[in-house]
Write a protein that holds these residues in place. Structure first.
Motif, PDB file in Angstrom:
ATOM      1  N   LEU A 131       0.756  -1.171  -0.103  1.00 30.98           N
ATOM      2  CA  LEU A 131       0.169  -0.051   0.103  1.00 30.98           C
ATOM      3  C   LEU A 131       0.694   1.331  -0.028  1.00 30.98           C
ATOM      4  O   LEU A 131       0.675   2.399  -0.907  1.00 30.98           O
ATOM      5  CB  LEU A 131      -0.900   0.089   1.077  1.00 30.98           C
ATOM      6  CG  LEU A 131      -2.186  -0.923   1.199  1.00 30.98           C
ATOM      7  CD1 LEU A 131      -2.946  -0.882   2.473  1.00 30.98           C
ATOM      8  CD2 LEU A 131      -2.980  -0.773  -0.155  1.00 30.98           C
ATOM      9  N   ALA A 132       1.910   1.236   0.724  1.00 32.24           N
ATOM     10  CA  ALA A 132       2.946   2.528   0.735  1.00 32.24           C
ATOM     11  C   ALA A 132       3.452   2.798  -0.758  1.00 32.24           C
ATOM     12  O   ALA A 132       3.572   3.820  -0.821  1.00 32.24           O
ATOM     13  CB  ALA A 132       3.951   2.271   1.799  1.00 32.24           C
ATOM     14  N   SER A 135       0.966   4.015  -2.475  1.00 32.68           N
ATOM     15  CA  SER A 135       0.439   5.587  -2.381  1.00 32.68           C
ATOM     16  C   SER A 135       1.490   6.438  -3.019  1.00 32.68           C
ATOM     17  O   SER A 135       1.159   7.544  -3.332  1.00 32.68           O
ATOM     18  CB  SER A 135       0.758   5.677  -0.836  1.00 32.68           C
ATOM     19  OG  SER A 135      -0.484   5.401  -0.248  1.00 32.68           O
ATOM     20  N   HIS A 136       2.757   6.023  -2.833  1.00 35.99           N
ATOM     21  CA  HIS A 136       3.798   7.068  -3.569  1.00 35.99           C
ATOM     22  C   HIS A 136       4.794   6.505  -4.277  1.00 35.99           C
ATOM     23  O   HIS A 136       5.989   5.878  -4.156  1.00 35.99           O
ATOM     24  CB  HIS A 136       4.678   7.456  -2.284  1.00 35.99           C
ATOM     25  CG  HIS A 136       5.509   8.593  -2.667  1.00 35.99           C
ATOM     26  ND1 HIS A 136       5.454   9.662  -3.551  1.00 35.99           N
ATOM     27  CD2 HIS A 136       7.059   9.039  -2.085  1.00 35.99           C
ATOM     28  CE1 HIS A 136       6.453  10.348  -3.702  1.00 35.99           C
ATOM     29  NE2 HIS A 136       7.544   9.926  -2.877  1.00 35.99           N
ATOM     30  N   THR A 169      -3.031   5.935  -9.230  1.00 38.55           N
ATOM     31  CA  THR A 169      -3.819   5.594  -7.931  1.00 38.55           C
ATOM     32  C   THR A 169      -4.603   6.641  -7.446  1.00 38.55           C
ATOM     33  O   THR A 169      -5.328   6.417  -6.542  1.00 38.55           O
ATOM     34  CB  THR A 169      -2.764   5.122  -6.947  1.00 38.55           C
ATOM     35  OG1 THR A 169      -1.917   6.078  -6.625  1.00 38.55           O
ATOM     36  CG2 THR A 169      -1.991   3.732  -7.354  1.00 38.55           C
ATOM     37  N   GLY A 170      -4.676   7.627  -7.939  1.00 36.40           N
ATOM     38  CA  GLY A 170      -5.500   8.861  -7.710  1.00 36.40           C
ATOM     39  C   GLY A 170      -6.730   9.066  -8.600  1.00 36.40           C
ATOM     40  O   GLY A 170      -7.452   9.917  -8.613  1.00 36.40           O
ATOM     41  N   SER A 398      -7.072   2.691  -2.509  1.00 35.03           N
ATOM     42  CA  SER A 398      -6.185   2.119  -1.550  1.00 35.03           C
ATOM     43  C   SER A 398      -6.934   0.849  -0.891  1.00 35.03           C
ATOM     44  O   SER A 398      -6.440  -0.224  -0.700  1.00 35.03           O
ATOM     45  CB  SER A 398      -5.741   2.980  -0.408  1.00 35.03           C
ATOM     46  OG  SER A 398      -4.910   2.416   0.273  1.00 35.03           O
TER      47      SER A 398
END
Lengths: 542, 481
Positions: A131-132, A135-136, A169-170, A398
């Motif tokens: 997930l991290a 995320s980035h 992912t956004g 997420s």
């Protein structure tokens, strides 16, 4: 949090119109009375009650949105898991900060809600690594990342990102969820059940709850539409049915036989409802059960499947606790597997199976990830489900990623497999131990019987309260189990939910306690609970 | 033979009636074509990251650290993350009871709601109470919750602008309420004339509808117009007089592309008006992390702020929120970061400011490019996109085209948009999905395709359009009657 107006608010409103003062006699809903009186109906400019606790703006009828002019279904619905007791607990917790000596305990222990990570349970490392990285994503371009993340988490992140258009992912995804993630979930379902799953049958949602709401919305047109629900039940079902204006048709689980589900009871309640002109549309089954914790036996499940097929009911299978089974003599079988192994296909049974990232050994409540697998519906019905999903665009990405991870965790040979397995087994075995320890402790208490928690995250002991206690509760205008729970809280700092929040056989009293406090806290909890109960019984023994 | 459990006929009628064109027929057709290998430019939904806009770096760093808090214990974490991101991650984790994996308060983390309140106070100059701010899984969920509270049955009407973002029409349908349209004036740059409001309300009331609420979308979607302060005052006065709760959809408040009408929140104007309005008008304001220059649609983060709702009503809304347990915690952190971004002096400030500015300035340029591009096309007239993320050109379809659409069994603008899609791969949403005056057709596209690709896209559109217009202008269609 304040008390919530109870499900029989409509009765209250009607009653309040006839009387000057409230004098409510019915014990079963007294516990959930608000501290102020019920609202007047909208045609009246005066409050019917003498209570003056409402602020001026509440009584103002010059504003369009007031308590008596909002959707009555909102007033009617209830959700006890975050109810009055929790509100008191939060106030005590605040006060404890400055007034430690005023209380016989040092801290509030929240055993009211299945929220493992708020009580110290750690997330699964592999899942959070992936997930991290998602995320980035810039992390994946840095060489230093290899020193901080496991190699298979990096690999999995790449795999997932490749399934997301533009690796964005956004971005809003497909309204059913990212296709590649649904493929992984379908594969996971197939690996679990031995029967194939179609990714197009999967609808990913922000937790399992929105999926339940969608189905209720679809199935319920009016109060003539009924949904069979287990009693005791997780109050999402009663609340959702109330919000959508339907009728809850209760079927009672049998406490004496370990919360067994009897087909004869289902039949009886179904016929009863039909005789009242209710069209029963679906049967909700929670397996493993909440709050009751029972794991259904496979032959029981077959009977349920046949029942739904014969009676033309949609089977709503809440299976969010599928990874939480603590007894060697029971095993989780998905209803999909059971139906398929009986030879039933798409044309035989309409089945919706719910899963969530909030429970199991992952306990990721705050991520809001989940899905429903919808089988046995015609394409025109599925289009309507898709349409409803599309109005909200999509569930959070997420959460979607996490849902795919729990259904396709590390495999033998993967870098993280051993540490993942150790974490998973550690959590599950600890849950099993805590379930046993708390169950045994509860059964030792005078006048308390507690079925074992075969699965899920809760114990639901039955309180055989002495008459004196019941009378004392009545005097306080509250239900006996609520009275007990409030006393328990004030004496020990332990927060549980009264059984009335889940419904129960009338005249019986229970409370729901989670098994989630960390293992090292359990002995102290047992001691305090035991001491409190002894003194409670000393006070109220007949 | 088993009784059929669930068939189309027995479904909730409200579900069947509801429409949401943004992911409707055009989108589904575009997805089909994409599967067949055609290059599709999806301009059907305000989804910036899907069209190449990059996420802002700082929030992604913070949230990544929150996802994997074990990183914070690693001595080498500073090699990958700047110190202020590390500090922020620690700050947000400290606001939770168990990191991202624990349900928060059903209204959202108190610490984040406090930050939202502080943001609103800075923005408007009036205090804001965190207890009246609820975080939600996207602004849409908040809208649904509030409408669910307000709508009791089909006797309740909700004033909705036409054209509107179809979340409103879909939700009102689902909840069994009645949509009361008020028309925005295309010739006045989609301005809101209070007389149109009065007319719509009078008509609704004559049909026995109780009009309960008014929705404004400011900046507008799909129309993009930014309401002036005078306009907002008029609207608030109107709501006061007519006893309507105002629902202020302000999700595009950071997307402003002209300087004549900067964004002013409905709340600020209401407070400026003083008594009796400031304590007599009920208002719910919505915001999100999905739009602005953040564009974090996939996080599903939003909030609403309630003004002048009675405490008991707030409690009931809280109760319903608690059934869903809590909004997702990662998005709550995104919201916290959005309302309290890096400040001058912070390590990450320069990069953050550069990224943000870059996005906003490009959006402003693209708004202009698109408007001008549409206006250069035959039979196309397009108001300037003052704000939000969309362009909503009017397509003056010749009678021949309308005829052809009828023959194909399609609504005229759907017919046009399908042809556009098949010819160019540009996937838009027909104006009928948003509502429009009878006989007037539009399409909605976003201004989000990458700036470098814009000229080509506009050329492609122009080529298709001008050919289409020539084709159907030549056909018989003009009646001599």
């Amino acid at each position: 949090m304040r008390r919530f107006v109870i499900g029989q608010a409509k009765n209250l409103i009607d009653q309040s119109r006839r009387r000057q003062h409230h004098h409510l006699k019915n014990l079963s809903f007294l516990s959930l009375l608000p501290p102020f009186s019920a609202p007047s109906d909208s045609s009246s400019r005066h409050l019917s009650s003498s209570s003056s606790e409402m602020s001026a703006s509440d009584s103002s009828s010059s504003l369009p949105v007031t308590l008596d002019s909002i959707n009555p279904k909102v007033i009617k619905c209830e959700y006890a898991v975050r109810g009055e007791i929790v509100n008191i607990a939060q106030r005590l917790q605040e006060d404890l900060k400055t007034n430690k000596d005023a209380y016989p305990f040092d801290e509030i222990i929240y055993c009211n809600i299945g929220n493992p990570q708020s009580l110290g349970q750690q997330p699964i490392t592999f899942f959070r690594e992936v997930l991290a990285l998602c995320s980035h994503t810039a992390l994946l371009d840095e060489s230093a990342t290899h020193g901080l993340f496991s190699s298979d988490s990096i690999e999995r992140a790449w795999k997932i990102l490749d399934q997301i258009p533009g690796k964005a992912t956004g971005a809003y995804s497909h309204s059913q969820g990212i296709k590649g993630l649904r493929d992984a979930i379908a594969a996971g379902i197939e690996a679990r059940d031995g029967f194939p799953a179609d990714p197009n049958d999967i609808f990913m949602t922000d937790g399992a709850s929105p999926g339940v709401h969608m189905m209720m919305q679809l199935l319920i047109t009016s109060e003539k539409d009924g949904i069979l629900c287990p009693i005791p039940q997780y109050p999402l079902y009663s609340a959702s049915i109330a919000l959508h204006g339907g009728t809850l048709v209760p079927y009672y689980l049998d406490e004496a036989s370990g919360w067994g589900l009897e087909i004869s009871e289902l039949k009886k309640q179904l016929e009863d409802a039909r005789s009242k002109g209710i069209t029963v549309r679906a049967l909700a089954v929670i397996n493993p059960g909440n709050p009751t914790g029972q794991v259904l036996a496979e032959d029981n499940q077959r009977d349920i499947v046949n029942f739904c097929k014969q009676e033309g009911l949609v089977l709503l299978a809440d299976e969010v606790y599928q990874e939480n089974v603590y007894v060697p003599d029971k095993k989780f079988h998905s209803f999909k597997k059971v139906a398929r192994s009986m030879g039933y296909g798409e044309k035989d049974l309409a089945l919706v199976s719910f899963q969530s990232v909030s429970k199991g050994y992952y306990g990721e409540c705050g991520k809001r990830g989940g899905y429903m697998e919808v089988t046995g519906f015609t394409s025109d019905v599925r289009e309507q489900i898709y349409k409803m999903a599309s109005v909200n665009l999509c569930s959070n990405i997420s959460g979607q990623i996490l849902a795919s991870l729990i259904m396709s965790p590390p495999k033998p040979g993967d870098d993280s497999y051993e540490s993942y397995t150790a974490e998973k087994d550690g959590i599950l075995s600890s849950l099993a131990r805590r379930a046993k320890t708390l169950e045994e402790a509860l059964n030792k208490l005078e006048g308390v019987t507690c079925n074992r928690a075969e699965g899920a995250m809760y114990l639901f002991p039955c309180l055989h309260l002495p008459q004196k206690a019941i009378a004392a509760a009545e005097a306080e205008k509250t239900a006996p189990d609520n009275f007990y729970c409030k006393r328990l809280l004030k004496a020990t700092g332990i927060v549980v939910v009264p059984g009335s929040g889940f419904r129960q056989v009338p005249g019986t009293w229970h409370f729901r306690c989670t098994i989630l406090p960390q293992e090292d806290k359990i002995p102290a909890i047992v001691d305090r609970l035991t001491a409190f109960h002894e003194s409670f019984m000393d006070e109220f023994r007949d | 033979m088993a009784i059929k459990a669930l068939d189309y006929d027995t479904l909730n009628e409200n579900v069947k009636k509801c429409q949401y064109a943004v992911r409707g027929e055009l989108y589904l057709r575009a997805s089909e074509l994409q599967k067949e290998g055609k290059k599709i430019i999806f301009t059907n939904v305000g989804n910036p990251h899907a069209l190449g806009q990059k996420p802002l770096t700082f929030p992604r760093q913070v949230v990544a650290l929150c996802q994997a808090p074990f990183l914070l214990d690693d001595p080498n974490v500073g090699m990958l993350f700047p110190a202020d991101a590390i500090a922020r991650a620690k700050h947000y984790l400290s606001l939770t009871s168990g990191g991202l994996g624990a349900y928060s308060d059903s209204r959202g983390l108190p610490g984040v709601r406090k930050e939202v309140a502080e943001f609103i106070q800075r923005r408007d100059g009036y205090p804001s109470d965190p207890e009246l701010i609820f975080l939600t899984d996207g602004a849409s969920k908040g809208v649904m919750q509030i409408l669910n509270c307000v709508i009791r049955g089909d006797g309740d009407g909700i004033l909705v602008p036409v054209p509107q973002y179809p979340l409103y029409s879909a939700t009102i349908s689902l909840l069994g309420g009645t949509l009361v349209p008020y028309y925005l004036d295309e010739s006045e740059n989609w301005g809101l004339d209070v007389n149109n409001l009065r007319q719509s309300v009078a008509q609704a009331r004559s049909q026995g509808i109780t009009v309960r609420a008014m929705v404004i979308i400011n900046p507008g979607n799909p129309t993009g117009q930014c309401l002036s302060e005078a306009n907002l005052r008029e609207i608030l006065k109107y709501c006061y007089n007519e006893k309507l709760v105002l629902l202020g959809d302000e999700v595009y408040q950071q997307n402003i592309y002209q300087d004549e009408r900067p964004f002013i929140s409905s709340k600020k104007v209401l407070m400026d008006m003083g008594s009796p309005f400031s304590n007599g008008v009920q208002l719910v304001s919505f915001h999100t992390v999905s739009k602005g220059y953040w564009g974090e649609c996939g996080q599903r983060g939003g909030y609403f702020e309630m003004t002048n709702l009675p405490p008991r009503v707030v409690e009931e809304i809280y109760k319903v929120a608690s059934i869903a347990l809590s909004p997702n915690v990662s998005a709550q952190i995104f919201m916290g970061l959005m309302v309290s971004p890096p400040k001058p002096g912070d390590i990450s400030y320069d990069q953050f400011a550069r990224e943000s500015k870059g996005i906003l300035e490009s959006l402003r340029r693209r708004a202009r490019i698109m408007t001008d591009g549409f206006n250069s096309c035959k039979n196309v007239v397009c108001n300037f996109t003052e704000g939000a993320m969309y362009s909503f050109p009017q397509i003056r379809l010749p009678p021949g085209a309308i005829q052809a659409a009828k023959q194909a069994g399609k609504v005229p603008d759907v017919f046009y948009c399908l042809k556009l899609l098949e010819a160019t791969g540009i996937s838009t949403v027909p104006g009928s999905g948003f509502g429009q005056k009878e006989g007037v057709f539009h399409l909605r596209t976003t201004i989000l395709p990458a700036e470098e690709e814009m000229p080509e896209i506009m050329d492609s559109f122009k080529k298709f359009n001008d050919e289409f217009m020539s084709q159907y202008d030549n056909n018989v269609g003009y009646s001599r009657m």
